[in-house]
Structures are given as C-alpha cells and as structure tokens.
Enzyme design. Structure first.
Site, PDB file in Angstrom:
ATOM      1  CB  CYS A   2      -1.076   0.196   1.546  1.00 50.70           C
ATOM      2  SG  CYS A   2      -1.877  -1.926   1.131  1.00 50.70           S
ATOM      3  NE  ARG A  27       5.427   0.509  -0.449  1.00 49.74           N
ATOM      4  CZ  ARG A  27       4.951   0.914   0.581  1.00 49.74           C
ATOM      5  NH1 ARG A  27       4.731   2.554   0.754  1.00 49.74           N
ATOM      6  NH2 ARG A  27       4.553   0.424   1.534  1.00 49.74           N
ATOM      7  CD1 TRP A  74       0.516  -4.668  -2.336  1.00 45.74           C
ATOM      8  CD2 TRP A  74      -0.859  -5.820  -4.092  1.00 45.74           C
ATOM      9  NE1 TRP A  74       1.095  -4.785  -4.528  1.00 45.74           N
ATOM     10  CE2 TRP A  74       0.486  -5.801  -5.285  1.00 45.74           C
ATOM     11  CE3 TRP A  74      -1.723  -6.599  -4.554  1.00 45.74           C
ATOM     12  CZ2 TRP A  74       0.544  -6.177  -6.039  1.00 45.74           C
ATOM     13  CZ3 TRP A  74      -1.560  -7.083  -6.442  1.00 45.74           C
ATOM     14  CH2 TRP A  74      -0.329  -6.907  -6.744  1.00 45.74           C
ATOM     15  CG  ASN A 100       0.787   0.120   4.567  1.00 43.01           C
ATOM     16  OD1 ASN A 100       0.363  -1.693   4.002  1.00 43.01           O
ATOM     17  ND2 ASN A 100       1.969   0.463   4.026  1.00 43.01           N
ATOM     18  N   GLY A 101      -1.595  -2.053   6.821  1.00 40.36           N
ATOM     19  CA  GLY A 101      -1.437  -3.763   6.899  1.00 40.36           C
ATOM     20  C   GLY A 101      -2.532  -3.773   7.214  1.00 40.36           C
ATOM     21  CD  GLU A 486      20.413 -16.815   3.425  1.00 43.49           C
ATOM     22  OE1 GLU A 486      20.270 -15.884   3.068  1.00 43.49           O
ATOM     23  OE2 GLU A 486      20.516 -17.572   2.813  1.00 43.49           O
ATOM     24  CE  LYS A 490      21.538 -12.439   3.082  1.00 37.29           C
ATOM     25  NZ  LYS A 490      21.459 -13.608   2.154  1.00 37.29           N
ATOM     26  CD  GLU A 493      25.276 -13.879   0.451  1.00 38.41           C
ATOM     27  OE1 GLU A 493      25.128 -13.691  -0.710  1.00 38.41           O
ATOM     28  OE2 GLU A 493      24.141 -13.418   1.533  1.00 38.41           O
ATOM     29  CG  HIS A 509      28.302 -37.742  12.255  1.00 41.93           C
ATOM     30  ND1 HIS A 509      27.923 -38.937  12.004  1.00 41.93           N
ATOM     31  CD2 HIS A 509      27.223 -37.167  13.059  1.00 41.93           C
ATOM     32  CE1 HIS A 509      27.387 -39.316  12.743  1.00 41.93           C
ATOM     33  NE2 HIS A 509      26.484 -38.712  13.293  1.00 41.93           N
ATOM     34  CE  LYS A 608      19.112  -7.927  -4.892  1.00 43.18           C
ATOM     35  NZ  LYS A 608      19.301  -8.254  -3.508  1.00 43.18           N
TER      36      LYS A 608
END
Length: 613
Positions: A2, A27, A74, A100-101, A486, A490, A493, A509, A608
């Site tokens: 929104c 958006r 949305w 919005n929400g 992940e 991060k 990276e 192991h 990217k």
C-alpha cells in the site's frame, strides 16, 4: 504494498496526492483512491486497477480542496474492486481513513460496532478503524482522543491516516508496530505525509519518520507528535539530500539495513490478497491450478541458487507438512547438469529474486522439455522466470537494492507457506479448523517480525563484541536448519568472515573437531519439537569451551545458564519460525560487517543477479 500520501496546505491537494501515488507505483497495488475536503464535504474518488483509471475518473469527476489523502491498495480483506478500495468513510460521511497493514482483531471490532448499529459498506478490515473513531466521537470524545483510543485497540502492525470534515485543517496519522512506515514532510505553510519518501521529495527534503507507537496531528503550519499513551515526543528532523540513492535509503545508513527493517511491511505485502482471513482459506489464482491439476502432481522439485536455495529447503518442510507432497530441493546449477528423473507428474518450482538467474532459467528449460508443470517464485514482475512459468507467485517485497538478499528471503518463505496451504486445500489434505489456523497464523507474522527490530541495539552490541572473530559455526535442526545455513551465508557475504551452517545433529560427524574457545557457535534453539535436542548440542559445544550465542524463545530463562549470550525471539507458530529467526541473524551479520568497515550493499566479488555462468 500500500502507498499512502497526504497533504494539507494552500495548494489543490488532488494533483499533489495523485503525483505522490504515481511515485509509489513500484510498490504494486490493485486499486487506488483519493479523498479531499471540498466545500465542507468529503469527496471520494476510487477505482480498481491502475492509477490511469483513477486519473480518468478524476478528469470526469474532478475534486478540489486544500487537504486530502490518497492510497494505493493491495487487497487483503475483500476483493480488489472499487467497493474495497481506500479511502473509507464512516456512516456519517464526516470521517475518512486510509490504512496499510492488517487489523488482526477486525472481526471482533466489526461485530462490536455492528451491534451498536454501524453499517459496513466494504469487506475490508480497514473500515473498522473509521467506524471505531466515529463511535468514540459519538460517545463524547474529540477527534484526537477518539483516534488515539481507536489506534490503541488495533492489533497488528499498521500505518493509519484519518481526516475529519468538521476539523478540515488537520490530518491524524500513526504508526503501530513496524510494518507500516509514515514519513512527515515539512514545507512552508504546507505539510505532507507519505509511506515512502519518493512521494514527496519534489516538495520538501525535510522529513520526520514516525517510530512505532507514535501518532501525529499535522496542520499546514506544523505538527504535534505523541505516543499512543499520550506522552509528547520530540522527533528529529532529517534533511535528505536530493540524491536518488540517499533519498531512497531515508533514515538508514545502508540499503541492506533499510531492507532488513522493511520486512514487517514487505511480509504484509506478500500476504495481501492471498490469505483470506474471513473465510480462512488461501487464494492463489496466479498459479492457474485446478483441483484436478493439483491432484495430478506426485512430486515437487525446487531448484534455486544461494539464498533462494536455503528458502527452498524451508519450503520443503512447509509444502510436505501442509500439502503432503514429496519435495526435493536442488541447487539449480547442479540440477541442470545431471539427468534428473522428472516427467509431467513432477512440478518444478524455481525461486529467483530477479527472475533472471541463468542457472535457474536453464533448470526451467530442462524441466519444460520434460513436460513438467513450471512454477516460480520471484520478486520481479515480467521477469524471464515469470514469463516461462505456468504459474508464478510474486514476492511483492519491492525493490531490493542490497546485494545480500534479506526481505526477498523471508518473502519467498511466506510464498511457499501459502503455496503449501493452497495445494493442501486443493488436494484435501488441509481443511476445516486446521486450515483456518494455518491462515490465521499468517496475520500475526508481520508483527512478530517487527518485534525483532526492538533488539537492534542489543544485536549491535553483540556485533561489537564479536566482529574480530574469524570463524563462526551456525547450528539448527528441522525446519530451522536452513536458517543456520542462511545465517552463515549472510555473515560470509557481507563481513568476509568464514562461517559454516550445519544440521545440529551432524555436529559429532565432523564439525565438533573445530570447536574451541575461539569458535563462536550460534545455536537456533526456540521452544519447538527439537528444543531438547538443541540444548544437548549447546551443552556439547560448551563442554569444548565454545562461545555459545543462543537464539531462543522469550521467557526461556533456563537457557541463560547454558549459553554465553541469548537473543530472544517471540513465541511463534512452528511453521513460521524460520521467517522470524532469519531476522536477528541478518541483523547480526549486518552490524558485524559495519563494525569491520565492509561495503555492506556491494560486497566484493558479488552481484545482485547472476545472469552469466
């Protein structure tokens, strides 16, 4: 996702608001509307579809006035049509709202208001806000206090703007939780509101960012900011240089930081229009699936690279749990160079932020040649992956500028949760109260993620303590194991620290040989079905002098006696844990990288989108 724009001043508000909404088109939205106080009446113009439809409506039915609000929506509650488009009026026509929400408790509020005689015209949760303000004013409260009382009753993360024809000199706005941003723009004899700065940068570069739990009364010559408890607030004014990149970053130092902190909102946008909280079902028409085609799927193969591959590992748990379909996860670059056993009964689901990753597209071509149904999850509308697919789910996270993916990682996990629930509905494995609970749990997710931002200072202090270490180990089990992978990625990276993610049960192991007093071990240990197993892993690490950083559930005091440091997360439904656990690990990596002086947004050697082999 929104978009919100507001104006009060001497100009005609309509073109200011419309232009602001145009600048927020990136958006995404499915309807739009504007409300202006004209000749002592609130005039509303709304249309489904793109802003061009609203432009044509305004040309045929113009509205003019010095104060107004506008919105792009949305859909969450209710279909994407003119009736449900914002702004929404109260029964008297005196009050109007944009929002919005997700109002998590809107059904209870709606029933309460209907019992008092309020008549609702839309299917939205948003309309409950304006009716509740109306009710408090009927009970004798003034506009400001009625708004404050209303805002305190809304559950979930919200951004709200209210206008009252009986006080045509002011707008009231608020930010509840962390999902919805509100920017106040300071002009000369005029003031602006927006959900994102690009909407108002042509008019002012002096802005205030509302924090969670704050409300503002805005008039043309100034503003007043209070907490939702009524305490006055002195908010800093930021001067934004007219540089597109700096403006887009707003109050944040880096795009990655901004994108981490946008996740409560981006997850709201990912959920919008797909989780029907009224009926307790999921709607994914963009997947082009029927009951027959869903039941014909015997297996799903997820193909992805990097962070998207880790999201796919989470997706395996989600889809198998919710839809009871066997799922395999392949690194896309490996999938394309072997001879996979696939046929038309195997759906191939790719996950790609850009929709242009070369290995992922090649995997799709291979699957297409085998006659497989092609599905994709991507963040870019019109990307090659979306065009190639039989069914596609857009992440709706908005532009992600930082090379290290953050909000698209959590968004793609939510998309797979939705896909799992949708397949479960169609195949009859998920129904009734269990289905409703799965859907309702999603309404809480943006707020649960938003709570993690309150830990920012704590995580920054932790980063200051650990930025000089050269090796990290991340451990997780079950659905949280991919988040350990992940978290390690991060850190690698953006800080260039060597880090490894492991399934905790595999520690004996091999990885246990690495553990000593120079090895910080990050253990994902929320209160879930494998909690006791994770506690055992923590004890084994401590027995070898490791420094243990535990990520645990709020209220777990016992873990403090076992770990050196504890990062708390709120209590979360088990299938949503990966989305919430992702956030503190992103923040920890970010703050460590900043402390080490690294180029956070453009780490060395990385792009990217990997569009060549």
């Amino acid at each position: 996702m929104c978009g919100i724009v507001g104006y009060v001043g001497a100009r005609n508000a309509t073109p200011v608001i419309y232009d602001g909404l145009k600048r927020l088109e990136y958006r995404g939205y499915d309807s739009a509307g504007i409300a202006v106080i004209q000749n002592d009446h609130i005039e509303v113009r709304r249309e489904a579809g793109k802003l061009d439809a609203l432009r044509d409506l305004l040309a045929s039915q113009p509205i003019t006035g010095p104060i107004g609000i506008g919105h792009t929506r949305w859909a969450t509650h209710g279909k994407a049509n003119q009736l449900n488009a914002h702004p929404h009026l109260d029964c008297t026509g005196d009050l109007v709202v944009i929002h919005n929400g997700i109002v998590e408790n809107f059904l209870d509020l709606r029933h309460e208001l209907q019992a008092k005689g309020h008549v609702f015209k839309s299917e939205t949760d948003t309309e409950t806000i304006v009716h509740l303000v109306e009710q408090y004013m009927q009970d004798g409260l003034d506009f400001e206090e009625a708004a404050r009382r209303t805002l305190n009753r809304l559950q979930g993360s919200q951004a709200v703007v209210l206008m009252n024809r009986r006080q045509p000199d002011r707008l009231i706005t608020a930010r509840i939780g962390n999902a919805g941003g509100v920017t106040i723009g300071l002009g000369d004899g005029e003031m602006f509101l927006a959900s994102d700065m690009p909407a108002i940068l042509d008019y002012t570069r002096r802005v205030i960012f509302l924090e969670a739990g704050q409300m503002a009364v805005v008039v043309k010559d100034g503003y007043k900011i209070i907490t939702l408890d009524g305490e006055p607030v002195e908010a800093p004014v930021h001067n934004i240089p007219y540089d597109p990149a700096s403006a887009a970053k707003g109050e944040y130092r880096h795009f990655m930081q901004k994108e981490i902190f946008e996740q409560a909102r981006s997850l709201t946008d990912t959920i919008r229009g797909r989780a029907d909280f009224d009926r307790g079902v999921v709607e994914l028409p963009e997947m082009n699936l029927s009951v027959q085609s869903a039941c014909a799927i015997n297996r799903i193969v997820i193909a992805a690279c990097g962070t998207s591959y880790h999201a796919g590992l989470v997706g395996r748990y989600l889809i198998e749990t919710l839809a009871r379909i066997p799922v395999e996860v392949d690194i896309a670059s490996e999938f394309r160079y072997r001879d996979p056993v696939i046929d038309p009964s195997v759906a191939v689901l790719t996950i790609t932020q850009s929709g242009e990753t070369v290995d992922t597209l090649a995997a799709m071509e291979l699957a297409d040649n085998a006659g497989c149904p092609l599905w994709t999850i991507t963040n870019v509308v019109g990307s090659q992956a979306q065009r190639m697919s039989d069914g596609a789910i857009l992440i709706h996270a908005g532009p992600e500028i930082g090379v290290a993916s953050t909000k698209t990682f959590t968004g793609s996990q939510v998309d797979m949760y939705l896909l799992g629930a949708y397949l479960g509905q169609l195949r009859g494995t998920l129904y009734g109260d269990r289905l409703r609970q799965v859907v309702n749990d999603l309404s809480r997710l943006p707020d649960l993620v938003g709570h993690m931002f309150d830990r920012a200072e704590e995580l920054e202090r932790l980063a200051n303590e650990f930025h000089h270490y050269t090796d990290f180990l991340f451990l997780g089990r079950g659905i949280n194991y991919p988040i350990a992978l992940e978290g390690a990625l991060k850190l690698k990276e953006i800080s260039y620290i060597h880090a490894e993610g492991y399934a905790a049960g595999e520690m004996k192991h091999g990885p246990i040989a690495l553990i000593d007093e120079n090895m910080p071990v990050v253990c994902l240990a929320p209160k879930d079905a494998v909690y006791d197993k994770m506690i055992s892993q923590i004890e084994q690490a401590k027995a070898r002098n490791a420094i243990v950083i535990a990520v645990a559930t709020e209220g777990d005091e016992a873990i403090k006696r076992k770990a050196d440091h504890v990062i708390y997360v709120p209590e979360v439904p088990p299938l949503l844990l990966p989305m919430v656990l992702s956030v503190p690990l992103q923040m920890l990596a970010y703050y460590i990288a900043v402390r080490r002086g690294c180029d956070v947004d453009q780490p060395r050697n990385l792009a990217k989108s990997v569009t060549v082999e």
